[in-house]
Write a protein that holds these residues in place. Structure first.
Motif, PDB file in Angstrom:
ATOM      1  N   UNK A   1       0.979  -1.253   0.104  1.00 24.21           N
ATOM      2  CA  UNK A   1       0.150   0.114   0.112  1.00 24.21           C
ATOM      3  C   UNK A   1       0.682   1.079  -0.071  1.00 24.21           C
ATOM      4  N   UNK A   2       2.145   1.097   0.558  1.00 23.58           N
ATOM      5  CA  UNK A   2       2.964   2.248   0.495  1.00 23.58           C
ATOM      6  C   UNK A   2       3.738   2.729  -0.775  1.00 23.58           C
ATOM      7  N   UNK A   3       3.650   1.449  -1.987  1.00 18.33           N
ATOM      8  CA  UNK A   3       4.338   1.638  -3.042  1.00 18.33           C
ATOM      9  C   UNK A   3       3.904   3.022  -3.702  1.00 18.33           C
ATOM     10  N   UNK A   4       2.788   3.253  -4.052  1.00 19.66           N
ATOM     11  CA  UNK A   4       2.421   4.502  -4.793  1.00 19.66           C
ATOM     12  C   UNK A   4       3.084   5.906  -4.312  1.00 19.66           C
ATOM     13  N   UNK A   5       2.696   6.090  -3.003  1.00 20.74           N
ATOM     14  CA  UNK A   5       3.347   7.436  -2.372  1.00 20.74           C
ATOM     15  C   UNK A   5       4.826   7.242  -2.280  1.00 20.74           C
ATOM     16  N   UNK A   6       5.501   6.265  -2.030  1.00 12.81           N
ATOM     17  CA  UNK A   6       6.873   6.181  -2.154  1.00 12.81           C
ATOM     18  C   UNK A   6       7.542   6.586  -3.714  1.00 12.81           C
ATOM     19  N   UNK A   7       6.856   6.013  -4.492  1.00 17.23           N
ATOM     20  CA  UNK A   7       7.090   6.334  -5.863  1.00 17.23           C
ATOM     21  C   UNK A   7       6.916   7.684  -6.164  1.00 17.23           C
TER      22      UNK A   7
ATOM     23  N   UNK B   1      13.352  -3.389  -9.615  1.00 17.80           N
ATOM     24  CA  UNK B   1      13.999  -2.573 -10.505  1.00 17.80           C
ATOM     25  C   UNK B   1      13.376  -1.313 -11.267  1.00 17.80           C
ATOM     26  N   UNK B   2      11.969  -1.481 -10.945  1.00 12.74           N
ATOM     27  CA  UNK B   2      11.016  -0.244 -11.353  1.00 12.74           C
ATOM     28  C   UNK B   2      11.413   0.812 -10.419  1.00 12.74           C
TER      29      UNK B   2
ATOM     30  N   UNK C   1       7.195  -3.501 -15.559  1.00 19.48           N
ATOM     31  CA  UNK C   1       8.190  -2.380 -16.245  1.00 19.48           C
ATOM     32  C   UNK C   1       7.724  -1.058 -15.440  1.00 19.48           C
ATOM     33  N   UNK C   2       6.739  -0.996 -14.988  1.00 17.11           N
ATOM     34  CA  UNK C   2       6.059   0.150 -14.595  1.00 17.11           C
ATOM     35  C   UNK C   2       5.545   0.215 -13.184  1.00 17.11           C
ATOM     36  N   UNK C   3       5.053   1.366 -12.521  1.00 20.31           N
ATOM     37  CA  UNK C   3       4.466   1.095 -11.248  1.00 20.31           C
ATOM     38  C   UNK C   3       2.860   0.349 -11.406  1.00 20.31           C
ATOM     39  N   UNK C   4       2.236   0.681 -12.653  1.00 23.85           N
ATOM     40  CA  UNK C   4       1.048   0.123 -12.746  1.00 23.85           C
ATOM     41  C   UNK C   4       1.189  -1.500 -12.820  1.00 23.85           C
ATOM     42  N   UNK C   5       2.343  -1.833 -13.538  1.00 28.40           N
ATOM     43  CA  UNK C   5       2.601  -3.378 -13.822  1.00 28.40           C
ATOM     44  C   UNK C   5       2.589  -3.996 -12.291  1.00 28.40           C
ATOM     45  N   UNK C   6       3.356  -3.310 -11.482  1.00 29.26           N
ATOM     46  CA  UNK C   6       3.845  -4.048 -10.278  1.00 29.26           C
ATOM     47  C   UNK C   6       2.406  -4.063  -9.594  1.00 29.26           C
TER      48      UNK C   6
ATOM     49  N   UNK D   1       0.222  -7.003 -10.872  1.00 35.20           N
ATOM     50  CA  UNK D   1       1.021  -8.191 -10.251  1.00 35.20           C
ATOM     51  C   UNK D   1       0.344  -8.482  -8.892  1.00 35.20           C
ATOM     52  N   UNK D   2       0.522  -7.419  -8.070  1.00 33.96           N
ATOM     53  CA  UNK D   2       0.420  -7.558  -6.607  1.00 33.96           C
ATOM     54  C   UNK D   2      -1.382  -7.891  -6.357  1.00 33.96           C
ATOM     55  N   UNK D   3      -2.248  -7.146  -7.222  1.00 29.70           N
ATOM     56  CA  UNK D   3      -3.474  -7.689  -7.132  1.00 29.70           C
ATOM     57  C   UNK D   3      -3.644  -8.978  -7.424  1.00 29.70           C
ATOM     58  N   UNK D   4      -3.232  -9.557  -8.690  1.00 31.82           N
ATOM     59  CA  UNK D   4      -3.619 -10.648  -9.115  1.00 31.82           C
ATOM     60  C   UNK D   4      -2.811 -11.570  -8.270  1.00 31.82           C
ATOM     61  N   UNK D   5      -1.840 -11.533  -7.458  1.00 27.95           N
ATOM     62  CA  UNK D   5      -1.196 -12.645  -6.649  1.00 27.95           C
ATOM     63  C   UNK D   5      -1.989 -12.641  -5.417  1.00 27.95           C
TER      64      UNK D   5
END
Ligand code: NDP
Length: 384
Positions: A103-109, A131-132, A361-366, A369-373
């Protein structure tokens, strides 16, 4: 000279310890933004105490409570994921990233894309984005300072040395409260037992991660991204006293270690004052009183999480984000009393077996993947 700071996850364990250091040095710091998920009362109290310009709850449903608690204070109140990212992007001297989980990823980015200095506690964000995130740091000229005590120790041991001269980085692990338990005992471990960490006082999720050793697995991946020496040079050793926070061995076989009290205010202070130093309220380290420092190899039979993390980073692609997402789902289920302790690693392993994704390859991709997993892990829980 005062410095401007924002704290993402201000109401949590790391957030509160950061505020404790600021409270002791009020003339040196000005608080820009403080955020929480839904702890509106606590957030408002901190925002008032520290004269923050802005307070944000990520859960928009908690905004009315925050507004009411801040009435007449002059502190701007906001709510929702977008507001959280906007707060993270506000210009400051340092952003402390202390939200728990992906949940902290988007604000960190958002803080990284502004090219700021980010003191990163939120390891799940770096594990998922890998890597993103490191590419964004390079692209935007941001500075990432590791708050995690192990990575902060490594960061300190690397100062004045060349990364090419590193022969080995050793992450120390306390082993957690269940370190000596038998498999039968582990299977019956309760959330209260798993959270009763002998050395550190931490939030619920990381406490369970320490008990399963997934915390060390996440840190292994985190170290791989922060200190690119190659996986074969990254090791883990169990050190129950948590006095040595990690070590760097150089090619001449000289090993540098960082020692300190088991108190997160030490690595947090190291980041806040970097590249200088500041006082902390801790007593000096008394090695004679500690007496003995011991070390053990990790037992991956009873605690398979470090193996799973190693396999995930070796596999690459979306595996680290999947590992993290499945672990977040499984830990939440364990804390809610839905699954037993040993099922946490089992759910992570099964999710990694069932679901694979290409390298994000992008924040949206990550985030995808997070949601699907997460969906796969939840399905496994339903059919357990
Ligand atoms: P806590 O659970 O104590 O606090 C988490 C913080 O994040 C709270 O402010 C919480 O707000 C906020 N938060 C929770 N969920 C969301 C969400 N969905 N969106 C936005 N904000 C959210 O965690 P810790 O302080 O223990 O850990 C924070 C991070 O630091 C973790 O990544 C952990 O691994 C890492 N870390 C922690 C250490 C420690 O000693 N605690 C040591 C090293 C690393 P609210 O209060 O409203 O729920």
């Amino acid at each position: 000279m005062t410095r401007l700071i924002s704290i993402l996850g201000a109401t949590g364990s790391v957030g509160e310890q950061t505020l404790d250091l600021i409270r002791r040095n009020r003339d040196r710091w000005q608080v820009e933004a403080l955020t929480a998920n839904c702890s509106a009362q606590q957030l408002a109290a901190f925002a008032r105490e520290f004269g923050a310009k802005m307070a944000v709850v990520s859960d928009e449903g908690c905004l009315p409570e925050l507004r009411e608690a801040l009435a007449g204070s002059g502190v701007e109140a906001a709510g929702g994921r977008q507001a959280l990212c906007e707060a993270a992007a506000r210009p400051v001297d340092i952003t402390v990233a202390a939200i728990v989980g992906c949940a902290g990823l988007a604000p960190v980015m958002a803080a990284i894309e502004r090219g700021g200095t980010v003191a990163l506690a939120n390891k799940e964000a770096l594990v998922s984005a890998g890597d993103v995130m490191t590419a964004a740091v390079a692209q935007h000229g941001a500075t990432l300072l590791p708050v995690d005590s192990e990575h902060n120790a490594i960061f300190q041991c690397l100062q004045g040395n060349r990364i090419e001269d590193v022969a080995r980085i050793t992450l120390t692990a306390s082993g957690g409260p269940l370190r000596t338990w038998t498999p039968e005992q582990l299977a019956a471990a309760t959330p209260a037992q798993a959270m009763a960490h002998p050395n550190w006082d931490m939030g619920a999720k990381i406490s369970v991660d320490s008990a399963t050793m997934m915390n060390k697995g996440l840190e292994y991946i985190e170290a791989h991204h922060l200190f690119p020496v190659g996986l074969d040079r990254l090791k883990i050793v169990v050190h129950p006293q948590s006095v040595i926070h990690s070590m760097v061995e150089y090619r001449d076989r000289s090993t540098l270690a960082q020692l300190g009290p088991s108190d997160m205010r030490v690595p947090i202070a190291s980041c806040l004052a970097w590249p200088q130093r500041m006082d902390t309220p801790m007593a000096p380290l008394d090695l004679a009183a500690i007496g003995e420092l011991t070390f053990f190899a990790p037992d991956e039979q009873r605690f398979p999480a470090t193996r799973l993390a190693r396999e995930a980073i070796e596999a690459g692609g979306g595996a680290p984000a999947t590992l993290n997402a499945a672990n977040e789902v499984a830990v939440a289920a364990f804390l809610a009393g839905q699954i037993g302790f040993m099922r946490i690693a089992a759910v992570v392993e099964s999710t990694l077996t069932r679901y694979s994704a290409a390298a994000p390859e992008s924040l949206d991709d990550v985030l995808r993947v997070d949601q699907e997993a997460r969906a796969h892990a939840k399905e496994l829980l339903e059919h357990a």
